[in-house]
Design a protein around this motif. Structure first.
Motif, short mmCIF file in Angstrom:
data_model
loop_
_atom_site.label_atom_id
_atom_site.label_comp_id
_atom_site.label_asym_id
_atom_site.label_seq_id
_atom_site.Cartn_x
_atom_site.Cartn_y
_atom_site.Cartn_z
N LEU A 62 -2.24 7.44 6.01
CA LEU A 62 -3.59 7.31 5.58
C LEU A 62 -4.58 8.25 6.33
O LEU A 62 -5.31 8.64 5.47
CB LEU A 62 -3.92 5.90 6.03
CG LEU A 62 -3.58 4.51 5.10
CD1 LEU A 62 -4.00 3.31 5.90
CD2 LEU A 62 -4.00 4.77 3.81
N HIS A 78 -8.49 2.83 -1.93
CA HIS A 78 -7.64 4.13 -1.58
C HIS A 78 -7.35 4.70 -2.98
O HIS A 78 -7.58 6.03 -3.25
CB HIS A 78 -6.30 3.43 -1.19
CG HIS A 78 -5.23 4.59 -0.94
ND1 HIS A 78 -4.41 4.72 -2.22
CD2 HIS A 78 -4.81 5.58 -0.13
CE1 HIS A 78 -3.73 5.93 -1.58
NE2 HIS A 78 -3.83 6.26 -0.51
N LEU A 137 0.88 -1.11 0.01
CA LEU A 137 -0.15 0.08 0.17
C LEU A 137 0.92 1.08 0.05
O LEU A 137 0.50 1.91 -0.74
CB LEU A 137 -1.03 -0.09 1.15
CG LEU A 137 -1.94 1.24 1.31
CD1 LEU A 137 -2.97 1.03 0.10
CD2 LEU A 137 -2.70 0.92 2.48
N LYS A 193 -8.57 8.27 -4.23
CA LYS A 193 -7.63 9.20 -4.83
C LYS A 193 -7.93 9.94 -6.06
O LYS A 193 -7.76 11.05 -6.36
CB LYS A 193 -6.41 8.60 -4.71
CG LYS A 193 -5.20 9.18 -5.18
CD LYS A 193 -3.72 8.41 -5.17
CE LYS A 193 -2.59 9.43 -5.70
NZ LYS A 193 -1.50 8.39 -5.71
N ARG A 253 -13.44 5.41 3.29
CA ARG A 253 -13.45 6.63 3.92
C ARG A 253 -14.08 7.07 4.97
O ARG A 253 -13.64 7.94 5.92
CB ARG A 253 -14.48 7.50 2.70
CG ARG A 253 -14.43 8.95 2.82
CD ARG A 253 -15.33 9.70 1.74
NE ARG A 253 -16.78 9.30 1.96
CZ ARG A 253 -17.65 9.37 1.09
NH1 ARG A 253 -17.32 10.19 -0.12
NH2 ARG A 253 -18.74 9.06 1.03
N LYS A 272 -6.32 -1.28 -1.27
CA LYS A 272 -5.71 -0.60 -2.49
C LYS A 272 -6.75 0.05 -3.47
O LYS A 272 -6.63 1.01 -3.76
CB LYS A 272 -4.56 -1.41 -3.03
CG LYS A 272 -3.79 -0.87 -4.05
CD LYS A 272 -2.80 0.13 -3.40
CE LYS A 272 -1.68 0.72 -4.36
NZ LYS A 272 -2.29 1.33 -5.46
#
Length: 956
Positions: free
Chosen positions: A694, A768, A674, A772, A719, A765
């Motif tokens: 994170l 994430h 990660l 992003k 989130r 991942k």
């Protein structure tokens, strides 16, 4: 008598023996200088009751000899033959005795004839001297004993000093001579008891009076001796003064004139007929009577300790040698306790003294014995407590009462407000009484008595110990501090190594801490100018530099553990702070609890140093320590957070986070997949190496990404877990796995399988990456919406510029013109250009959009594009060359309605247009020219109408 040494029982046995003597009677006679009960006023109440019982067995007989008998006694003792006296002396003696009797100096009811006949036999004593002499000796001497010493001893200025010459000269021993005798014999005693006579003032006035006139001096001394007695029956009136100094070659008129001269020169003051002359301006206060009233009002003192507490020495005692050697200012608090008080202290470690000296205040022998037992109580066996037991304090009762009586006089005699001299005398007596009391108190409780040995009995950890005075006590306190605080740092800087910092020092410490959390950590002196000396520089040099905490390692300045030599002894404190956190791993430790542990022995750090060392520990173990403020996890510690911690440490907590056991495999896999770039290769990664990036990532997401629901369920759950994280370990091993649909990873169960760990890491991942890229996808959606609304092809930005530039100067509508100016802007980057256009359309930046704003943008931009096409059709062609092909199609229907459209073909679309053109041309050629053209026109008309309807429907 010694009332505290069994005298009461001896007197009781004598009284019982006398009462039971039977026929052979036994009489016990005691001659006392004061009342029987007065000898027991300093004893305990129980002992006083015993004395009262014994006093009831005796009968007190008061003896007061009349002045007439005293005159006869003196005459017989002198043995003067009045027939052998010089001529006129006997007559003068009788005449002056008559004048003295007229002044009532010998009292009422006396035999005046007898006293007149005795007058010659009293020679050389003047008749005015005997009444004054008797009262003087009764008050300040010992009656007859002092009287015969005056008559026959060789005391200075006594009667014998002039006995050989008075007969020949026919002179007398007068009041002026008696003043000299009193000054020589009782001067020291009168100075101590000046309140009863104003002696100090009288003596200073007479001694300082400069004159060569003997009469003036004799008048002054005569008034002085009468003022000394201040008796109602011996008033220094004009007649009294004339009687006292006449017949020595001075006429009455001369004496009166001299008195007036002294009055005019403000040497003598007349206080009225009832008070006579005085050596000071006026006084309306009889301090002797006021003192007697104070004795009655105050009464006997039953308990001395409550009266002494306000006068006991309470200043802490500093361990001087320990302070000089270690830089730690430590002190022992002095605490006075009642006998039997073994209660505990209720102070925090921060506010507690470094040690205590407990003094038990006992008044009687019984209390003293109990105090010796209390000194060995387990409560006082701590290694930083000394116990002192004085001898019984009842012996101070008289001195305490003396001061209280004079204070009572000062507060309860209103005449002092108008009598400066009496008020000053009372003030002097209060000061003298307090001075004597305090001096005597030092012999009992001489904690600061450097001269001589102390009378205190000392105890340490339940056993008697020898301490021979204040110097020995200071040495012992330093030794105790050495032993009790043997793991304390040695920081020799008074600015920071103290309990409470000054405002300037606190500000300097805060500036130093802020530098420790900034980029200046990699610079020497934390970026401070070495040529300047602000207070934070001295703190840096004495703690961080001298302690080896900030130094160059491998060519880079950074915070490190103290060197093995540990010059400032900082290792034990830092190690203990980390140990306290490790003992409660995965649990939060309040900062106040951690610092309290450091305030206690054997560390005993000061509050000024504690916060700085906490900041150093936070830097040394940045990836292992999680900080919380008001229960909320802090994603990173900066100088601002440390500033708030300094102001309100009770709102902060620290948690030690370390990956170990069954979670290690998962953690290493997570770090490797990660966040491979966020962990330094020189150290073993810790949990905060993953959690902190994170959390920082989640906190830095645009508001759109934080609010939008156009994400997958997993991304939304991840989130939520990141933005509501409270503790690092539960977040990483419980909350995030659940968000990803994976079982939590327990710290006590069996290790996770590789498949399960891979599933969690892969899901995390993906979530994430989705979070992003969410905002980037929003910008791409904005670009596609613009391209579709303006029909400008794949190269949206260039296509819009080509389409808009020809007509932007002709647009007058403000909103449409502003949009077109943004569309043709070439200075911004692509993302900034899209944000500018979108911000204008929805009146807020897309980073703050919510999902409804996305839909609103599509509607608004279609409406604006439709209005733009209308304006574009009216201004075609512009004649300005472009890189794209522009065609205007206009068709008028039979009903007169005109359809027009400007069509743009970009170079990239030219090939497709040619292909379509090649397929359509043969179809049109199959018909005659007019028929084919009409058919093609109708087809175009229907397509343009359909496009118009679709555009209208989209706007609606």
């Amino acid at each position: 008598m010694n009332p505290d040494r069994q005298d009461v029982y001896f007197l009781q046995r004598l009284a019982e023996a006398a009462a039971r003597s039977g026929e052979t009677q036994l009489f016990v006679v005691g001659i006392l200088h004061q009342g029987f009960n007065a000898y027991s006023e300093h004893l305990s109440q129980a002992a006083q009751r015993e004395w009262e019982k014994v006093a009831g067995r005796f009968e007190e007989i008061l003896f007061h000899q009349p002045l007439e008998q005293m005159a006869s006694l003196v005459a017989q003792a002198l043995g003067i033959r009045d027939r052998q006296l010089p001529k006129g002396v006997a007559e003068r003696a009788r005449a002056d005795m008559s004048r003295a009797l007229e002044l009532d100096w010998y009292g009422f009811g006396v035999s005046q004839g007898t006293l007149r006949d005795l007058a010659p036999r009293l020679y050389p004593l003047h008749p005015s001297v005997l009444p004054v002499l008797v009262r003087l000796l009764a008050r300040f001497g010992q009656n007859e004993r002092s009287l015969f010493s005056f008559l026959f001893s060789n005391e200075p200025f006594g009667l014998m000093s002039i006995g050989d010459r008075v007969v020949e000269s026919g002179t007398w021993y007068r009041l002026a001579d008696l003043y000299d005798y009193a000054r020589a014999t009782f001067g020291h005693r009168l100075s101590i008891q000046s309140y009863r006579s104003h002696w100090n003032q009288i003596e200073s006035l007479v001694s300082s009076f400069a004159t060569e006139d003997e009469l003036e001096l004799r008048i002054l001394k005569s008034v002085a001796i009468l003022n000394l007695l201040d008796s109602d029956g011996l008033v220094a009136s004009e007649e009294s003064v004339i009687l006292a100094v006449s017949n020595d070659g001075h006429t009455n008129s001369k004496i009166k004139a001299t008195i007036e001269s002294l009055k005019a020169r403000r040497v003598l003051y007349h206080r009225g007929a009832s008070r006579g002359f005085c050596l000071w301006p006026h006084t309306s206060v009889n301090l002797e009577r006021a003192y007697e009233a104070a004795i009655e009002a105050v009464g006997a003192t039953t308990r001395v300790v409550p009266l002494l507490k306000a006068h006991l020495e309470t200043r802490p005692i500093v361990a001087r040698r320990h302070y000089i050697q270690t830089g730690n200012l430590r002190y022992f608090e002095i605490e006075y306790r009642a006998v039997g008080d073994t209660s505990d202290w209720a102070q925090s470690a921060k506010d507690s003294p470094d040690g205590r000296i407990v003094v038990f205040l006992c008044e009687t022998e019984e209390e003293h014995a109990q105090a010796l037992k209390d000194a060995c109580h387990p409560m006082f066996c701590q290694p930083n407590i000394l116990v002192a037991v004085p001898k019984p304090l009842q012996g101070l009762a008289g001195l305490v009462q003396e001061a209280i009586r004079w204070q009572w006089i000062a507060h309860n005699v209103p005449e002092l407000n108008h009598d400066t001299y009496a008020a000053e005398e009372v003030s002097r007596r209060i000061a003298a009484a307090e001075r004597v009391r305090d001096a005597r108190l030092q012999t009992y409780l001489g904690l600061r008595q450097f001269a001589g040995r102390t009378e205190l009995q000392w105890f340490f950890q339940g056993s008697a110990t020898a301490i021979d005075g204040a110097r020995d006590l200071l040495a012992r306190i330093s030794v105790i501090c050495d032993e009790v605080f043997n793991r304390a740092p040695e920081i020799k800087n008074e600015l920071i190594n103290r309990r409470q910092l000054s405002s300037a020092a606190a500000a300097a410490r805060m500036r130093l801490i802020e530098r420790a959390f900034s980029s200046a950590v990699s610079e020497p002196y934390l970026g401070m100018d070495a040529d300047k000396a602000p207070p934070e520089m001295s703190m840096y040099l004495s703690v961080l530099d001298a302690g080896g905490l900030h130094r160059k390692v491998s060519g880079v300045y950074k915070f490190v553990e103290p060197p093995p030599t540990d010059p400032c002894k900082l290792r034990p404190v830092l190690a203990r702070m980390l140990e306290v956190l490790r003992e409660q791993q995965d649990a939060r430790v309040p900062v106040t609890q951690l610092l309290d542990e450091m305030y206690r022995p054997p560390y005993g750090i000061r509050d000024g140093v504690g916060l700085l060392l906490l900041a150093v520990m936070a830097q040394l173990h940045e990836n292992e320590l999680a900080f919380y403020e008001n229960g909320i996890f802090l994603r990173q510690m900066t100088g601002a957070e440390m500033h708030r911690l300094a102001k309100a440490p009770e709102t902060f907590e620290i948690q030690y986070c370390k990956v170990a056991g069954v979670r290690a495999t998962l953690f290493e896999h997570l770090v490797r997949v990660l966040l491979p770039d966020n962990v330094p290769s020189t150290s073993k990664p810790d949990i905060l190496d993953v959690v902190r990036p994170l959390c920082v990532f989640a906190a830095g997401l645009p508001l759109y990404t934080q609010k939008t629901q156009r994400l997958s369920a997993t991304a939304r759950a991840v989130r939520t877990a990141l933005t509501s994280a409270k503790e690092p370990a539960p977040l990483l091993f419980t909350d995030l796995p659940r968000a990803c649909g994976v079982e939590p990873f327990s710290s006590t169960g069996r290790g996770p399988t590789r498949e399960r760990a891979s599933e969690f890491v892969s899901s995390l991942k993906r979530a994430h990456d989705e979070l992003k890229l969410a905002y980037s996808e929003l910008l791409a959606r904005i670009r596609d919406t613009l391209a579709e609304a303006f029909e400008c092809g794949a190269d949206t930005r260039n296509g819009l510029r080509t389409l808009v530039e020809p007509v932007v100067g002709s647009i007058g509508e403000p909103k449409l013109r502003a949009l077109c100016l943004r569309l043709v802007d070439t200075k911004l980057g692509d993302n900034e250009w899209l944000e500018s256009v979108a911000s204008f359309v929805c009146e807020k930046p897309p980073a703050k959009w919510v999902d409804v704003d996305v839909d609103q943008f599509g509607e608004q931009i279609v409406n604006l594009a439709r209005r733009f096409r209308r304006i574009q059709a009216m201004h075609f062609p512009s004649g300005k060359p472009t890189s794209a092909a522009l065609l205007r199609v206009a068709i008028t229907k039979p009903d007169g309605v005109e359809l027009d459209r400007v069509l743009q073909v970009s170079p990239n679309e030219e090939e497709l247009v040619r292909t379509a053109e090649a397929k359509l041309a043969p179809v049109l050629r199959q018909f005659s020219g007019r028929i084919g053209i009409v058919a093609a026109t109708r087809v175009l008309m229907r397509e343009l109408a359909r496009n118009e309807r679709e555009s209208h429907d989209e706007v609606s």
